[in-house]
Enzyme design. Structure first.
Site, mmCIF file in Angstrom:
data_model
loop_
_atom_site.group_PDB
_atom_site.id
_atom_site.type_symbol
_atom_site.label_atom_id
_atom_site.label_comp_id
_atom_site.label_asym_id
_atom_site.label_seq_id
_atom_site.Cartn_x
_atom_site.Cartn_y
_atom_site.Cartn_z
ATOM 1 N N LYS A 152 -28.845 -3.210 4.972
ATOM 2 C CA LYS A 152 -27.389 -3.385 4.668
ATOM 3 C C LYS A 152 -26.337 -2.101 5.165
ATOM 4 O O LYS A 152 -26.772 -1.079 4.339
ATOM 5 C CB LYS A 152 -27.066 -4.171 3.612
ATOM 6 C CG LYS A 152 -28.019 -5.251 3.219
ATOM 7 C CD LYS A 152 -27.419 -6.286 4.139
ATOM 8 C CE LYS A 152 -28.142 -7.772 3.751
ATOM 9 N NZ LYS A 152 -27.899 -8.766 4.778
ATOM 10 N N ASP A 154 -26.612 -4.461 9.095
ATOM 11 C CA ASP A 154 -25.970 -5.754 8.775
ATOM 12 C C ASP A 154 -24.847 -5.556 7.894
ATOM 13 O O ASP A 154 -25.030 -5.030 6.439
ATOM 14 C CB ASP A 154 -27.083 -6.619 8.317
ATOM 15 C CG ASP A 154 -26.376 -7.941 7.800
ATOM 16 O OD1 ASP A 154 -25.317 -8.111 8.212
ATOM 17 O OD2 ASP A 154 -27.186 -8.670 7.481
ATOM 18 N N GLU A 156 -25.194 -6.114 13.037
ATOM 19 C CA GLU A 156 -24.902 -7.454 12.542
ATOM 20 C C GLU A 156 -23.691 -7.696 11.779
ATOM 21 O O GLU A 156 -23.384 -7.157 10.638
ATOM 22 C CB GLU A 156 -26.228 -7.877 11.765
ATOM 23 C CG GLU A 156 -26.365 -9.352 11.530
ATOM 24 C CD GLU A 156 -27.578 -9.655 10.981
ATOM 25 O OE1 GLU A 156 -28.485 -9.312 11.479
ATOM 26 O OE2 GLU A 156 -27.750 -10.527 10.003
ATOM 27 N N GLU A 214 -25.855 -16.687 11.288
ATOM 28 C CA GLU A 214 -26.212 -17.447 10.243
ATOM 29 C C GLU A 214 -25.127 -18.012 9.409
ATOM 30 O O GLU A 214 -25.083 -19.088 8.542
ATOM 31 C CB GLU A 214 -26.657 -16.349 9.166
ATOM 32 C CG GLU A 214 -25.616 -15.345 8.660
ATOM 33 C CD GLU A 214 -26.189 -14.295 7.836
ATOM 34 O OE1 GLU A 214 -26.806 -13.270 8.272
ATOM 35 O OE2 GLU A 214 -25.977 -13.883 6.531
ATOM 36 N N ASP A 217 -29.534 -20.313 11.829
ATOM 37 C CA ASP A 217 -30.682 -20.504 10.955
ATOM 38 C C ASP A 217 -30.675 -22.031 10.709
ATOM 39 O O ASP A 217 -29.823 -22.653 10.457
ATOM 40 C CB ASP A 217 -29.890 -19.895 9.491
ATOM 41 C CG ASP A 217 -30.919 -19.894 8.456
ATOM 42 O OD1 ASP A 217 -31.744 -20.963 8.271
ATOM 43 O OD2 ASP A 217 -30.847 -19.010 7.541
ATOM 44 N N HIS A 227 -32.368 -16.196 11.411
ATOM 45 C CA HIS A 227 -31.977 -15.594 9.973
ATOM 46 C C HIS A 227 -32.712 -16.236 9.055
ATOM 47 O O HIS A 227 -32.716 -17.699 8.919
ATOM 48 C CB HIS A 227 -30.386 -15.790 9.729
ATOM 49 C CG HIS A 227 -29.776 -15.579 8.374
ATOM 50 N ND1 HIS A 227 -29.870 -16.696 7.447
ATOM 51 C CD2 HIS A 227 -29.845 -14.673 7.636
ATOM 52 C CE1 HIS A 227 -29.379 -16.264 6.323
ATOM 53 N NE2 HIS A 227 -29.141 -14.899 6.280
#
Lengths: 366, 366
Positions: A170, A199, A225, A251, A274, A301
């Site tokens: 992250k 992400d 992401e 997602e 997802d 995801h």
């Protein structure tokens, strides 16, 4: 003749504690995930289970949608005509739908129908979903924004020791310099040849995302992401065109229409549907078809225990995410790796069988 | 000092039979509407009620969202800082949100906060919402696609007798010739000077909508509503540009982002937000502001007892729809007309007080 009409539908909600509190840039601290299961039985005795999950909010509303709006509508319909059932569900709850809670509910029901179909036909999901392969590239995605740098590097050493050969962290710290320090440290730890993604969970605005993407460019990322909110389709294109950074999202797109906007407007390099929130197997396969037309690899995801089959099956397979919400720990077959690839189950149906006793034991109604 | 923190939240679901079965082109037969109410009390003893409604599906999920996801999150927050509460709710349930069920739930909570604000400040909603006027143009919208031509014309004579001076009918019959016959007969009945709208409930594809718009052109319609699915923003522009027909939509747009797409892409002539599903008063006012920037009149869908105040208050007020789901019959002040205009209530708060005994008596849990 078999009687494939839907005879019984049973939904359950489980609230499962995470093994540790996880934090990302936009959703704050996660302490639980919610799992909603749907078990459907047809008149000829076949039974299948589908499911969806949340980050801790919405589970009761998903359960209510299934019990009050979908179950009465589905009883008596032909479970073998999944496309027709899917489209009928879409229009049945359209006024309160078009994404959100109802997409999660539809997804769970749809996956149950595919589980039944596979069991009836004796086919595993990776064959039903396209059959291109039974294995797929996989990366381990951490939810680790709250980790100290030491904890972050420790967690990544753990992922590599567990057999993962690609990793995602992250980003989205208030101070970009801190993000850069973490990205640089991780790249140094894993070496130049390990695929590496970041992400931001759409925590940045477009100018911030452009600054971050430029700063991340030296570290050879596979993708950046959700740099900004997924609804800002044109903003993604601006980030990609300004920085050359490959972008990924999906997602938070829940309808085929939203995916169409993203393919047309966002200049993505990867798409990440997802199945738990974009319409189950049916929804995922419709997105996969669009991704082929757009020339993009299709990734996933969350829900690795199911997505391994769906991604592996595609001719344009991208990467399966091995997510920290480890639903697969509550199944009889947690994700299997071989030489860094994720291996799809060969059992007929979805390939996901829940360990109901373990789930019930973990359930925390508080 | 007053203590404006939220101390108690109570939600209720009512399933109310319609006085007759109503049919439109896309949703089939309606037999009930669902009403979800939210009553919020602050520490200093002020109490307000908000609500949302559905066409019969989703009410249980909306109730579950409020009880399980919103109420625990809202307790203790400052009811006086409505914008902050609104944005916090949006992000709290964003992963399962961005429209759909959660937008309906947020809308009900937001309206309750505005009701409290008005009661605390001694101001009616039309003043809080902009104050341009306390009355607005109004039309009676029928849900009448299943009516025979005779029944249709009878219903319109009833609307005119009740004091309405503008009317809307449903279109979208399988055979366009039948729609044309109905539009022509209604125009003949009401004469050339009565404003007249039609609504297809997005039953048509773009070529069908273009054919219908061309056929309707001689009948001087104020607008053609939802000719095709609202998600097809560019499709609306194609219909408008090809035919010159003024278009309207909005009841199926639930996020400010969706309204932004519509203003930018759809070449609309009117926008029709519904405070029950686009974020309550706060959501409606944000759309109204965008509509001024876009140079379009802001109208409303459903919930006339509340929307009369919100539309009247805008400097770019369009038309209030008087809807056949007559929630206002279960309030202490059903919609009031004077010289064909709808009159906003002058009572402090939202101006909508439910007749709880009447609601409970009508509630059909079956």
């Amino acid at each position: 003749m078999t009687d494939t009409r839907i005879e019984d539908i049973r939904a359950q909600l489980f609230r499962v504690p995470l093994r540790q509190v996880m934090t990302d840039a936009k959703h704050g601290a996660h302490t639980h995930f919610e799992l909603v299961t749907v078990t459907i039985r047809t008149a000829d005795g076949h039974e299948g289970t589908g499911y969806t999950y949340t980050g801790g909010k919405g589970g009761h509303a998903i359960l209510a949608t299934i019990e009050h709006d979908l179950a009465p509508f589905l009883l008596g319909r032909d479970a073998a005509d999944i496309d027709a059932v899917y489209d009928a569900m879409w229009w049945h709850i359209h006024y309160v739908g078009r994404g959100g809670i109802t997409s999660f509910a539809m997804s769970a029901a749809d996956i149950a129908l595919w589980d039944i179909k596979g069991k009836r036909e004796g086919r595993p999901l990776w064959q039903m979903a396209g059959g291109a392969s039974s294995s797929a590239r996989v990366y381990r995605g951490g939810i680790d924004l709250n980790y100290t740098l030491t904890e972050l590097l420790d967690s990544i050493e753990g992922y590599l020791a567990a057999g993962f050969t690609a990793i995602k962290i992250k980003v989205g710290k208030a101070d970009l310099a801190e993000d850069i320090e973490r990205v640089e440290a991780v790249r140094r730890l894993i070496g130049p040849n390990t695929p590496f993604m970041v992400d931001a969970n759409y925590a940045l605005d477009v100018p911030q995302a452009i600054a971050a993407a430029k700063a991340f460019n030296p570290f050879d990322l596979v993708w950046f992401e959700e740099p900004t909110i997924p609804d800002n389709y044109a903003g993604y294109a601006e980030i990609a065109e300004t920085t050359g950074m490959p972008l990924a999202m999906g997602e938070n797109l829940h309808t085929i229409l939203e995916f169409e906007y993203a393919f047309a407007q966002s200049r993505l390099s990867f798409i990440q549907p997802d199945a738990s929130n974009c319409g189950g197997v049916t929804g995922f396969l419709r997105v996969a078809e669009l991704s082929r037309q757009a020339g993009l690899p299709v990734c996933s995801h969350g829900m690795q225990e199911l997505h391994v089959s769906l991604v592996a099956a595609q001719s344009n397979a991208g990467w399966v995410e091995a997510h920290s919400f480890d639903i697969d720990q509550y199944t009889t077959r947690p994700l299997q790796l071989r030489d860094g690839l994720a291996i799809a189950p060969d059992t007929p149906g979805s390939g996901v069988e829940f360990d109901w006793a373990k789930l019930r034991a973990a359930h925390d109604p508080a």
